[in-house]
Scaffold this active site. Structure first.
Site, PDB file in Angstrom:
ATOM      1  N   HIS A   1       0.842  -1.277  -0.116  1.00  0.00           N
ATOM      2  CA  HIS A   1       0.173  -0.028   0.087  1.00  0.00           C
ATOM      3  C   HIS A   1       0.756   1.217  -0.006  1.00  0.00           C
ATOM      4  O   HIS A   1       0.753   2.175  -0.699  1.00  0.00           O
ATOM      5  CB  HIS A   1      -0.976   0.046   1.157  1.00  0.00           C
ATOM      6  CG  HIS A   1      -1.704   1.361   1.365  1.00  0.00           C
ATOM      7  ND1 HIS A   1      -3.076   1.058   0.902  1.00  0.00           N
ATOM      8  CD2 HIS A   1      -1.618   2.252   1.900  1.00  0.00           C
ATOM      9  CE1 HIS A   1      -3.391   2.406   1.200  1.00  0.00           C
ATOM     10  NE2 HIS A   1      -2.685   3.166   1.703  1.00  0.00           N
ATOM     11  N   GLU A   2       1.755   1.474   0.816  1.00  0.00           N
ATOM     12  CA  GLU A   2       2.798   2.471   0.891  1.00  0.00           C
ATOM     13  C   GLU A   2       3.503   2.896  -0.098  1.00  0.00           C
ATOM     14  O   GLU A   2       3.753   3.609  -0.585  1.00  0.00           O
ATOM     15  CB  GLU A   2       3.534   2.455   2.283  1.00  0.00           C
ATOM     16  CG  GLU A   2       2.536   2.453   3.685  1.00  0.00           C
ATOM     17  CD  GLU A   2       1.656   3.678   3.651  1.00  0.00           C
ATOM     18  OE1 GLU A   2       1.936   4.694   3.172  1.00  0.00           O
ATOM     19  OE2 GLU A   2       0.513   3.242   4.313  1.00  0.00           O
TER      20      GLU A   2
ATOM     21  N   HIS B   1       1.862   4.751  -2.733  1.00  0.00           N
ATOM     22  CA  HIS B   1       1.989   6.303  -2.700  1.00  0.00           C
ATOM     23  C   HIS B   1       3.316   6.503  -2.998  1.00  0.00           C
ATOM     24  O   HIS B   1       3.649   7.556  -3.590  1.00  0.00           O
ATOM     25  CB  HIS B   1       1.855   6.365  -0.999  1.00  0.00           C
ATOM     26  CG  HIS B   1       0.642   6.273  -0.794  1.00  0.00           C
ATOM     27  ND1 HIS B   1      -0.664   6.910  -1.354  1.00  0.00           N
ATOM     28  CD2 HIS B   1      -0.214   5.731   0.506  1.00  0.00           C
ATOM     29  CE1 HIS B   1      -1.757   6.479  -0.677  1.00  0.00           C
ATOM     30  NE2 HIS B   1      -1.488   5.769   0.649  1.00  0.00           N
TER      31      HIS B   1
END
Length: 445
Positions: free
Chosen positions: A21-22, A25
């Protein structure tokens, strides 16, 4: 030992999902020219870190193992304010609203892409699953009222073919959430084909987050009770049961499947039963007196041969990828629908689950094998993506809401409104976490 196994499985399931997920980003921020200061797995105090790359980004592990974050150059934070024109151009808030939307949305999108990849890999690898042949059901169940009978195989649900019991369960669960009728195309045990419909009204009392299939009376076909082994000295061995015997009736009542035999024996501790057994093509009558176990139930000490029909579900690369994308989309839509029903009071708040339930399921699925565990990780990845899209200010969805309003109005929300929304979001998030942990403890205890 079980606790340690569950804890390890939980970390192996959730850790990679947070990192992925990170990374979404991080990678999109870099593509948009934004300087990334820190990539942290975990929250709170940094316990380990190293710096790499042209920007000397700090890669860190933090104390609290739930969540993670990507810290970007941001003029709103005095500790990380840009120095000079070069850094100012790489500051997050100076980017166009569309770049900011892309950076924030990249995290949940990464989770959805990972789920697609995992589902596709499982479909390509192929799995052995129970077929859509159903067990005998009680006469007071919606499945029986619809016309389904034990030994019949469900071929399609509302026109969509189902190849395995897991696909059947998924299709029926989707209809339970939408409160829609389920029309089954069925192949009877005698070879005939017919249609059976469970009306929408039957789903009114069904909890979509519970055992939907069990509530409808649908279960996996387990066949007739065939003796695999009678434990020496046990009631079954004393009755004369042998390997290969097929038990057809008890006290003159025909059995529908092995489940019938197990339930009958449990309900008759220390009571003499007459078994009709098929042995080498001939009918034999044997007396069986079940012993009473510590729970007060009858036991025959007989091991029955597994009689589940299995099918191998396997697809080519393109079909598997399409099915993976479709499964991810349907699961995402189903999760949003359930959240909507909880918010409107149509579904119970007990459906909100948290880390303890995830850890419990992680341990259970890890024991079932790698394929089952990867399937569980795919499901959690979808849930993580959906959760982060909720319009709660501290989550990605809250920031996307800010930027959507900026697109519509042509100007960003004031810092005062954003600060108020952040405080409200933190409060709401803590309440949801408290509710989730409360529900988790209720389930486990």
């Amino acid at each position: 030992m079980n606790f340690l196994y569950t804890a390890v499985a939980f970390v192996l399931a959730l850790g990679p999902l947070i990192i992925f997920h990170e990374l979404g980003h991080y990678l999109v921020a870099r593509l948009c020219g934004v300087k990334v200061l820190r990539f942290s797995v975990g929250m709170g105090k940094v316990v380990w870190s190293r710096r790499f790359g042209r920007d000397q980004t700090e890669w860190a592990i933090s104390a609290l193992p739930l969540g993670g974050y990507v810290q970007m150059l941001d003029a709103r934070d005095p500790a990380t304010a840009p120095k000079g024109e070069a850094e100012l151009a790489r500051e997050f808030t100076r980017q166009s609203v569309w770049k900011r939307i892309a950076i924030v949305a990249a995290g949940p999108i990464a989770n959805f892409l990972l789920a697609i990849a995992l589902f596709a890999a499982l479909f390509m690898h192929g799995t052995q699953e129970p077929s859509t042949r159903v067990a005998a059901m009680e006469t007071n169940t919606p499945a029986y009222a619809a016309g389904l009978r034990g030994g019949d195989a469900i071929l399609a649900v509302n026109g969509e073919q189902v190849a395995s019991f897991s696909e059947l369960r998924w299709a029926v669960t989707h209809l339970a959430v939408d409160r829609e009728a389920a029309r089954f195309d069925v192949k009877g045990a005698n070879g005939s084909q017919y249609a059976a419909t469970i009306p929408a009204s039957a789903f009114g009392a069904v909890d979509p987050d519970g055992d939907v299939m069990g509530a409808l009376g649908i279960d996996v076909w387990i066949g007739m009770p065939q003796v695999e082994e009678a434990v020496a000295g046990g009631p079954g061995a004393r009755a004369g049961l042998r390997r290969g015997d097929v038990i057809e009736a008890v006290d003159g009542k025909a059995l529908r499947d092995a489940g019938d035999f197990v339930r009958t024996v449990r309900a008759a501790p220390e009571r003499a039963l007459q078994l009709r057994v098929r042995r080498d093509g001939a009918a034999v009558t044997l007396p069986l007196t079940p012993e009473r176990d510590p729970k007060g139930q009858g036991v025959a000490q007989v091991q029955l041969a597994p009689a589940v029909d299995f099918v191998t579900v396997q697809d080519g690369p393109f079909e598997a990828l399409a099915k993976g994308a479709r499964r991810t989309w349907e699961m995402t839509a189903l999760t949003f629908k359930m959240i909507g029903k909880i918010v409107t009071g149509q579904a119970s708040l007990k459906n909100v689950t948290g880390p303890l339930t995830i850890a419990d399921y992680a341990g259970q699925t890890a024991r079932m094998g790698l394929a089952t565990f990867l399937g569980f990780i795919a499901v959690v990845s979808v849930s993580l993506g959906v959760m982060n899209l909720l319009p709660i200010p501290v989550l990605d969805g809250g920031h996307l809401l800010y930027y959507s309003l900026e697109v519509l109005t042509g100007r960003p929300l004031s810092e005062r409104i954003q600060a108020f929304a952040q405080r409200a979001g933190v409060g709401l998030l803590f309440m949801l976490m408290a509710l989730a942990v409360f529900n988790d403890l209720g389930r486990l205890l």
